[in-house]
Scaffold this motif. Structure first.
Motif, PDB file in Angstrom:
ATOM      1  N   GLU A  48     -17.471  -1.814   2.013  1.00  0.00           N
ATOM      2  CA  GLU A  48     -16.329  -1.539   2.895  1.00  0.00           C
ATOM      3  C   GLU A  48     -15.062  -1.302   2.081  1.00  0.00           C
ATOM      4  N   PHE A  49     -14.899  -2.056   0.988  1.00  0.00           N
ATOM      5  CA  PHE A  49     -13.775  -1.800   0.084  1.00  0.00           C
ATOM      6  C   PHE A  49     -13.843  -0.364  -0.427  1.00  0.00           C
ATOM      7  N   ASP A  50     -15.016   0.057  -0.895  1.00  0.00           N
ATOM      8  CA  ASP A  50     -15.179   1.422  -1.406  1.00  0.00           C
ATOM      9  C   ASP A  50     -14.855   2.453  -0.330  1.00  0.00           C
ATOM     10  N   ARG A  51     -15.305   2.200   0.902  1.00  0.00           N
ATOM     11  CA  ARG A  51     -15.046   3.134   2.003  1.00  0.00           C
ATOM     12  C   ARG A  51     -13.547   3.246   2.290  1.00  0.00           C
ATOM     13  N   LEU A  52     -12.878   2.086   2.374  1.00  0.00           N
ATOM     14  CA  LEU A  52     -11.432   2.090   2.645  1.00  0.00           C
ATOM     15  C   LEU A  52     -10.659   2.735   1.500  1.00  0.00           C
ATOM     16  N   LEU A  53     -11.065   2.451   0.281  1.00  0.00           N
ATOM     17  CA  LEU A  53     -10.402   3.034  -0.881  1.00  0.00           C
ATOM     18  C   LEU A  53     -10.527   4.553  -0.860  1.00  0.00           C
ATOM     19  N   GLN A  54     -11.696   5.047  -0.516  1.00  0.00           N
ATOM     20  CA  GLN A  54     -11.912   6.493  -0.414  1.00  0.00           C
ATOM     21  C   GLN A  54     -11.027   7.079   0.686  1.00  0.00           C
ATOM     22  N   ALA A  55     -10.942   6.405   1.807  1.00  0.00           N
ATOM     23  CA  ALA A  55     -10.145   6.899   2.938  1.00  0.00           C
ATOM     24  C   ALA A  55      -8.650   6.899   2.621  1.00  0.00           C
ATOM     25  N   GLU A  56      -8.188   5.874   1.894  1.00  0.00           N
ATOM     26  CA  GLU A  56      -6.753   5.753   1.623  1.00  0.00           C
ATOM     27  C   GLU A  56      -6.314   6.515   0.382  1.00  0.00           C
ATOM     28  N   GLY A  57      -7.247   6.789  -0.519  1.00  0.00           N
ATOM     29  CA  GLY A  57      -6.928   7.548  -1.725  1.00  0.00           C
ATOM     30  C   GLY A  57      -5.797   6.935  -2.527  1.00  0.00           C
ATOM     31  N   ASP A  58      -4.870   7.770  -2.978  1.00  0.00           N
ATOM     32  CA  ASP A  58      -3.753   7.316  -3.822  1.00  0.00           C
ATOM     33  C   ASP A  58      -2.798   6.378  -3.097  1.00  0.00           C
ATOM     34  N   LYS A  59      -2.860   6.347  -1.786  1.00  0.00           N
ATOM     35  CA  LYS A  59      -1.969   5.471  -1.016  1.00  0.00           C
ATOM     36  C   LYS A  59      -2.526   4.051  -0.879  1.00  0.00           C
ATOM     37  N   GLY A  60      -3.733   3.817  -1.346  1.00  0.00           N
ATOM     38  CA  GLY A  60      -4.362   2.505  -1.232  1.00  0.00           C
ATOM     39  C   GLY A  60      -3.495   1.407  -1.834  1.00  0.00           C
ATOM     40  N   GLY A  61      -3.227   0.392  -1.054  1.00  0.00           N
ATOM     41  CA  GLY A  61      -2.428  -0.741  -1.513  1.00  0.00           C
ATOM     42  C   GLY A  61      -0.935  -0.564  -1.382  1.00  0.00           C
ATOM     43  N   HIS A  62      -0.491   0.579  -0.878  1.00  0.00           N
ATOM     44  CA  HIS A  62       0.950   0.871  -0.845  1.00  0.00           C
ATOM     45  C   HIS A  62       1.749  -0.148  -0.031  1.00  0.00           C
ATOM     46  N   PRO A  71      -7.198   0.020  -8.476  1.00  0.00           N
ATOM     47  CA  PRO A  71      -7.178   0.442  -7.069  1.00  0.00           C
ATOM     48  C   PRO A  71      -7.113  -0.756  -6.124  1.00  0.00           C
ATOM     49  N   ARG A  72      -6.358  -0.594  -5.062  1.00  0.00           N
ATOM     50  CA  ARG A  72      -6.154  -1.672  -4.085  1.00  0.00           C
ATOM     51  C   ARG A  72      -6.332  -1.162  -2.671  1.00  0.00           C
ATOM     52  N   VAL A  73      -6.671  -2.115  -1.812  1.00  0.00           N
ATOM     53  CA  VAL A  73      -6.596  -1.930  -0.366  1.00  0.00           C
ATOM     54  C   VAL A  73      -5.866  -3.160   0.141  1.00  0.00           C
ATOM     55  N   SER A  74      -4.809  -2.961   0.878  1.00  0.00           N
ATOM     56  CA  SER A  74      -4.009  -4.068   1.383  1.00  0.00           C
ATOM     57  C   SER A  74      -4.172  -4.207   2.890  1.00  0.00           C
ATOM     58  N   ASN A  75      -3.753  -5.370   3.385  1.00  0.00           N
ATOM     59  CA  ASN A  75      -3.720  -5.596   4.830  1.00  0.00           C
ATOM     60  C   ASN A  75      -5.109  -5.455   5.452  1.00  0.00           C
ATOM     61  N   ILE A  76      -6.116  -6.013   4.781  1.00  0.00           N
ATOM     62  CA  ILE A  76      -7.510  -5.734   5.149  1.00  0.00           C
ATOM     63  C   ILE A  76      -7.907  -6.217   6.533  1.00  0.00           C
ATOM     64  N   PHE A  77      -7.302  -7.278   7.039  1.00  0.00           N
ATOM     65  CA  PHE A  77      -7.714  -7.797   8.338  1.00  0.00           C
ATOM     66  C   PHE A  77      -7.279  -6.902   9.494  1.00  0.00           C
ATOM     67  N   ASN A  78      -6.373  -5.987   9.233  1.00  0.00           N
ATOM     68  CA  ASN A  78      -5.942  -5.043  10.260  1.00  0.00           C
ATOM     69  C   ASN A  78      -6.637  -3.692  10.134  1.00  0.00           C
ATOM     70  N   LYS A  79      -7.602  -3.593   9.207  1.00  0.00           N
ATOM     71  CA  LYS A  79      -8.265  -2.313   8.982  1.00  0.00           C
ATOM     72  C   LYS A  79      -9.750  -2.319   9.311  1.00  0.00           C
ATOM     73  N   THR A  80     -10.342  -3.483   9.357  1.00  0.00           N
ATOM     74  CA  THR A  80     -11.782  -3.593   9.596  1.00  0.00           C
ATOM     75  C   THR A  80     -12.114  -5.046   9.931  1.00  0.00           C
ATOM     76  N   THR A  81     -13.239  -5.245  10.579  1.00  0.00           N
ATOM     77  CA  THR A  81     -13.679  -6.615  10.867  1.00  0.00           C
ATOM     78  C   THR A  81     -14.630  -7.157   9.799  1.00  0.00           C
ATOM     79  N   VAL A  82     -15.039  -6.308   8.862  1.00  0.00           N
ATOM     80  CA  VAL A  82     -16.017  -6.724   7.850  1.00  0.00           C
ATOM     81  C   VAL A  82     -15.525  -7.928   7.040  1.00  0.00           C
ATOM     82  N   PHE A  83     -14.228  -8.020   6.833  1.00  0.00           N
ATOM     83  CA  PHE A  83     -13.682  -9.099   6.007  1.00  0.00           C
ATOM     84  C   PHE A  83     -13.286 -10.333   6.815  1.00  0.00           C
ATOM     85  N   ASP A  84     -13.528 -10.324   8.117  1.00  0.00           N
ATOM     86  CA  ASP A  84     -13.131 -11.459   8.952  1.00  0.00           C
ATOM     87  C   ASP A  84     -13.749 -12.771   8.473  1.00  0.00           C
TER      88      ASP A  84
END
Length: 169
Positions: A48-62, A71-84
Motif C-alpha cells: 500500500e505504501f508503494d501504491r500511494l507513493l506511485q500515486a503521489e509521485g514527487d508530491k509524496g510527503g508534502h 520517499p514519503r507518504v504522509s497523513n496515512i490514516f486519511n488515505k487508506t484503511t490498510v494502516f488502521d
C-alpha cells in the motif's frame, strides 16, 4: 473521551508494556518489540505504501516534509484503511500513556530512504526544557527488517536524559 478510557476500550493492559520494556525505555529512551505484525500484514502495508507513493509521485510527503532520497507518504490514516491496524499497537499505546499520561495521535507518516540516502542530522522532534518535559512519543513500525545493510534509524541511547536537548536540525 480521555486517554485512560480509550485505552481501556481498546483492551490495553499492563501486560502490553512489560517491566523490562519500561526499564529499557527509561534507561535508553527506546525499547524494541518484535513480531507486532505478521509477515502478511507487513507485505500488505508495504504494498500500500508503494501504491500511494506511485500515486503521489514527487508530491509524496508534502504535507509534512519532503526529503531527497527518502520517499514519503504522509497523513496515512486519511488515505487508506490498510494502516488502521497501526492505531491499535497496544505496546506503543501503553508506552505512550506511561510517558505522557493524556495523549492524542498526531499523525503518521511513512518514509523509505533509498540505500545511501535519507541520512538525517541528529535532531529532536520537539525541544524540551527539562528532563521530564515530554511532549511526544514516537513509534517506529517497520514493514521490513531493519538491519545495518538497509540503513536503520540511528539513535543515541540515553540522549533522552540530556537537558535541555535542543539540537538544531
Amino acid at each position: 473521551m480521555y486517554t485512560k478510557e480509550a485505552l481501556r476500550n481498546l483492551g490495553v493492559s499492563a501486560a502490553d508494556f512489560t517491566d523490562d520494556e519500561r526499564l529499557e525505555l527509561d534507561r535508553n529512551g527506546f525499547y524494541i518489540r518484535t513480531g507486532v505484525f505478521t509477515a502478511a500484514e507487513c507485505r500488505e502495508m508495504a504494498g500500500e505504501f508503494d501504491r500511494l507513493l506511485q500515486a503521489e509521485g514527487d508530491k509524496g510527503g508534502h504535507e509534512v516534509h519532503v526529503e531527497p532520497g527518502a520517499p514519503r507518504v504522509s497523513n496515512i490514516f486519511n488515505k487508506t484503511t490498510v494502516f488502521d491496524r497501526c492505531l491499535a499497537v497496544l505496546p506503543a499505546l501503553a508506552a505512550s500513556a506511561y510517558l505522557l499520561g493524556e495523549f492524542k495521535l498526531h499523525g503518521a507518516n511513512l518514509r523509505n530512504p533509498a540505500k545511501g540516502k535519507g541520512h538525517q542530522d541528529l535532531h529532536v522532534d520537539v525541544p524540551k526544557k527539562f528532563v521530564d518535559d515530554w511532549w511526544v512519543a514516537n513509534a517506529i513500525l517497520t514493514f521490513d527488517d531493519m538491519t545495518i545493510a538497509n540503513g536503520p534509524t540511528r539513535v543515541v541511547p540515553g540522549s533522552h536524559l540530556w537537558q535541555p536537548i535542543n539540537v538544531p536540525a
